[in-house]
Design a protein around this motif. Structure first.
Motif, PDB file in Angstrom:
ATOM      1  N   HIS A   1      28.339  72.183  26.749  1.00 37.72           N
ATOM      2  CA  HIS A   1      28.342  71.122  25.701  1.00 37.72           C
ATOM      3  C   HIS A   1      29.972  70.882  25.267  1.00 37.72           C
ATOM      4  O   HIS A   1      30.664  71.368  25.501  1.00 37.72           O
ATOM      5  CB  HIS A   1      27.723  71.888  24.335  1.00 37.72           C
ATOM      6  CG  HIS A   1      28.164  73.027  23.803  1.00 37.72           C
ATOM      7  ND1 HIS A   1      29.433  73.222  23.287  1.00 37.72           N
ATOM      8  CD2 HIS A   1      28.015  74.332  24.005  1.00 37.72           C
ATOM      9  CE1 HIS A   1      29.732  74.287  22.638  1.00 37.72           C
ATOM     10  NE2 HIS A   1      28.925  75.288  23.449  1.00 37.72           N
ATOM     11  N   ARG A   2      30.000  69.358  24.922  1.00 34.88           N
ATOM     12  CA  ARG A   2      31.144  68.962  24.341  1.00 34.88           C
ATOM     13  C   ARG A   2      32.062  69.836  23.250  1.00 34.88           C
ATOM     14  O   ARG A   2      31.385  70.560  22.492  1.00 34.88           O
ATOM     15  CB  ARG A   2      31.037  67.727  23.751  1.00 34.88           C
ATOM     16  CG  ARG A   2      32.306  67.116  23.110  1.00 34.88           C
ATOM     17  CD  ARG A   2      31.989  65.847  22.347  1.00 34.88           C
ATOM     18  NE  ARG A   2      31.501  64.897  23.116  1.00 34.88           N
ATOM     19  CZ  ARG A   2      31.228  63.607  23.100  1.00 34.88           C
ATOM     20  NH1 ARG A   2      31.289  63.088  21.999  1.00 34.88           N
ATOM     21  NH2 ARG A   2      30.543  62.707  23.963  1.00 34.88           N
ATOM     22  N   GLY A   3      33.236  70.105  23.480  1.00 34.49           N
ATOM     23  CA  GLY A   3      34.256  70.965  22.829  1.00 34.49           C
ATOM     24  C   GLY A   3      34.278  72.455  23.289  1.00 34.49           C
ATOM     25  O   GLY A   3      35.068  73.199  22.738  1.00 34.49           O
TER      26      GLY A   3
ATOM     27  N   ASP B   1      32.851  65.817  27.448  1.00 31.82           N
ATOM     28  CA  ASP B   1      31.636  65.320  27.506  1.00 31.82           C
ATOM     29  C   ASP B   1      30.629  66.008  28.421  1.00 31.82           C
ATOM     30  O   ASP B   1      31.359  66.594  29.492  1.00 31.82           O
ATOM     31  CB  ASP B   1      31.427  63.899  27.910  1.00 31.82           C
ATOM     32  CG  ASP B   1      30.496  63.289  27.670  1.00 31.82           C
ATOM     33  OD1 ASP B   1      29.456  63.484  26.834  1.00 31.82           O
ATOM     34  OD2 ASP B   1      30.299  62.112  28.248  1.00 31.82           O
ATOM     35  N   VAL B   2      29.387  65.943  28.557  1.00 38.02           N
ATOM     36  CA  VAL B   2      28.576  66.411  29.603  1.00 38.02           C
ATOM     37  C   VAL B   2      27.436  65.233  29.744  1.00 38.02           C
ATOM     38  O   VAL B   2      26.674  64.828  28.970  1.00 38.02           O
ATOM     39  CB  VAL B   2      27.604  67.555  28.909  1.00 38.02           C
ATOM     40  CG1 VAL B   2      26.758  68.015  30.308  1.00 38.02           C
ATOM     41  CG2 VAL B   2      28.828  68.796  28.760  1.00 38.02           C
ATOM     42  N   ASP B   3      27.569  64.756  31.083  1.00 37.54           N
ATOM     43  CA  ASP B   3      26.934  63.483  31.477  1.00 37.54           C
ATOM     44  C   ASP B   3      25.877  64.026  32.422  1.00 37.54           C
ATOM     45  O   ASP B   3      25.884  64.212  33.526  1.00 37.54           O
ATOM     46  CB  ASP B   3      27.590  62.351  31.998  1.00 37.54           C
ATOM     47  CG  ASP B   3      27.053  61.225  32.357  1.00 37.54           C
ATOM     48  OD1 ASP B   3      25.700  61.394  32.490  1.00 37.54           O
ATOM     49  OD2 ASP B   3      27.456  60.136  32.590  1.00 37.54           O
TER      50      ASP B   3
ATOM     51  N   VAL C   1      23.043  62.696  33.323  1.00 37.17           N
ATOM     52  CA  VAL C   1      22.454  61.465  34.319  1.00 37.17           C
ATOM     53  C   VAL C   1      23.370  61.674  35.420  1.00 37.17           C
ATOM     54  O   VAL C   1      22.974  61.443  36.556  1.00 37.17           O
ATOM     55  CB  VAL C   1      22.420  60.178  33.496  1.00 37.17           C
ATOM     56  CG1 VAL C   1      22.077  58.926  34.407  1.00 37.17           C
ATOM     57  CG2 VAL C   1      21.477  60.380  32.425  1.00 37.17           C
ATOM     58  N   ARG C   2      24.752  61.163  35.308  1.00 38.09           N
ATOM     59  CA  ARG C   2      25.530  61.163  36.334  1.00 38.09           C
ATOM     60  C   ARG C   2      26.180  62.582  36.934  1.00 38.09           C
ATOM     61  O   ARG C   2      26.879  62.687  37.986  1.00 38.09           O
ATOM     62  CB  ARG C   2      26.584  60.236  35.930  1.00 38.09           C
ATOM     63  CG  ARG C   2      26.374  58.922  35.514  1.00 38.09           C
ATOM     64  CD  ARG C   2      27.478  58.017  35.223  1.00 38.09           C
ATOM     65  NE  ARG C   2      28.595  58.012  35.849  1.00 38.09           N
ATOM     66  CZ  ARG C   2      29.964  57.627  35.179  1.00 38.09           C
ATOM     67  NH1 ARG C   2      29.970  57.345  34.048  1.00 38.09           N
ATOM     68  NH2 ARG C   2      30.980  57.674  36.193  1.00 38.09           N
ATOM     69  N   GLU C   3      25.741  63.359  36.111  1.00 42.83           N
ATOM     70  CA  GLU C   3      26.026  64.955  36.489  1.00 42.83           C
ATOM     71  C   GLU C   3      27.687  65.027  36.510  1.00 42.83           C
ATOM     72  O   GLU C   3      28.207  65.490  37.500  1.00 42.83           O
ATOM     73  CB  GLU C   3      25.669  65.357  37.882  1.00 42.83           C
ATOM     74  CG  GLU C   3      23.933  65.608  37.668  1.00 42.83           C
ATOM     75  CD  GLU C   3      23.362  66.196  39.013  1.00 42.83           C
ATOM     76  OE1 GLU C   3      24.103  66.283  39.698  1.00 42.83           O
ATOM     77  OE2 GLU C   3      22.290  66.765  38.801  1.00 42.83           O
ATOM     78  N   ARG C   4      28.295  64.589  35.538  1.00 41.35           N
ATOM     79  CA  ARG C   4      29.754  64.676  35.487  1.00 41.35           C
ATOM     80  C   ARG C   4      30.186  65.302  34.418  1.00 41.35           C
ATOM     81  O   ARG C   4      29.685  65.127  33.207  1.00 41.35           O
ATOM     82  CB  ARG C   4      30.242  63.272  35.252  1.00 41.35           C
ATOM     83  CG  ARG C   4      30.381  62.331  36.585  1.00 41.35           C
ATOM     84  CD  ARG C   4      31.067  61.371  36.558  1.00 41.35           C
ATOM     85  NE  ARG C   4      32.294  61.347  35.662  1.00 41.35           N
ATOM     86  CZ  ARG C   4      33.799  60.993  36.255  1.00 41.35           C
ATOM     87  NH1 ARG C   4      33.789  60.533  37.265  1.00 41.35           N
ATOM     88  NH2 ARG C   4      34.730  61.253  35.425  1.00 41.35           N
ATOM     89  N   VAL C   5      31.290  66.168  34.454  1.00 40.49           N
ATOM     90  CA  VAL C   5      31.862  66.969  33.136  1.00 40.49           C
ATOM     91  C   VAL C   5      33.325  66.790  33.034  1.00 40.49           C
ATOM     92  O   VAL C   5      34.122  67.369  33.892  1.00 40.49           O
ATOM     93  CB  VAL C   5      31.549  68.598  33.242  1.00 40.49           C
ATOM     94  CG1 VAL C   5      31.955  69.353  32.116  1.00 40.49           C
ATOM     95  CG2 VAL C   5      29.987  68.784  33.319  1.00 40.49           C
ATOM     96  N   PRO C   6      33.656  65.754  32.293  1.00 40.81           N
ATOM     97  CA  PRO C   6      35.108  65.544  32.238  1.00 40.81           C
ATOM     98  C   PRO C   6      35.807  66.700  31.383  1.00 40.81           C
ATOM     99  O   PRO C   6      35.186  67.009  30.301  1.00 40.81           O
ATOM    100  CB  PRO C   6      35.413  64.208  31.563  1.00 40.81           C
ATOM    101  CG  PRO C   6      33.938  63.925  30.826  1.00 40.81           C
ATOM    102  CD  PRO C   6      33.037  65.018  31.571  1.00 40.81           C
TER     103      PRO C   6
END
Length: 172
Positions: free
Chosen positions: A7-9, A65-67, A69-74
């Motif tokens: 999760h974010r943070g 962030d946790v995306d 849909v695109r399976e991306r975690v910046p």
């Protein structure tokens, strides 16, 4: 670790697996690959991501962030670092010494922090010397030590304005 548990943070630990030529750093955070984009690596200036991290290095970073849909975690490495810029707000009006790091057509950048990746400020052409200066290299060269007065710190734009002229005059 699965994508749905992130999760974010959240602060996570991972291992740098790759530094891509386009500046993204890939990090394995427990079987999942997350990314750190160049602006999130450091508050400080650097030439290449390898100046900040190395393949195989274990790091801690904040999840931005946790995306799903695109399976991306910046991730952000700098979110866990103190921003060095605000400390210079208290130094507005003070005179300090720095090293000229770069000459540009409109002035010279001077490193005012005593470290290799130290913060820099700009001495505009009009603040370099008495009279008209057409080319900054007529007054200073890269590597020169320069006494400067800190005139302004613009946090939103991340800019520090300096004056050599006012430092020499000892103006307040």
């Amino acid at each position: 670790m699965t994508l749905k548990t992130l999760h974010r943070g959240q602060i996570c630990t991972g291992t740098v697996t790759e530094i891509a030529s386009f500046g993204v750093t890939f990090v394995d955070i427990g079987g999942f690959t997350a990314v750190i984009n160049v602006p999130e690596l450091s508050w400080r200036r650097f030439d290449h991501p390898s100046d900040v991290v190395a393949v195989g290095q274990e790091i801690s970073a904040e999840i931005l962030d946790v995306d799903l849909v695109r399976e991306r975690v910046p991730l952000s490495l700098k979110a866990l670092q103190e921003d060095p810029m605000p400390q210079f707000i208290q130094q507005v009006g003070q005179i300090t010494n720095g090293v000229v790091t770069k000459i540009v057509p409109f002035g010279a950048f001077v490193r005012i922090e005593d470290r290799e990746d130290g913060l820099e400020g700009l001495v505009h052409l009009t603040e370099l010397a008495e009279g008209q200066v057409d080319r900054p290299e007529d007054v200073v060269q890269v590597g020169d030590s320069l006494t400067v007065k800190i005139l302004d710190v613009d946090l939103p734009r991340r800019r520090i304005t300096l004056s050599h002229l006012q430092a020499r005059r000892g103006e307040c």
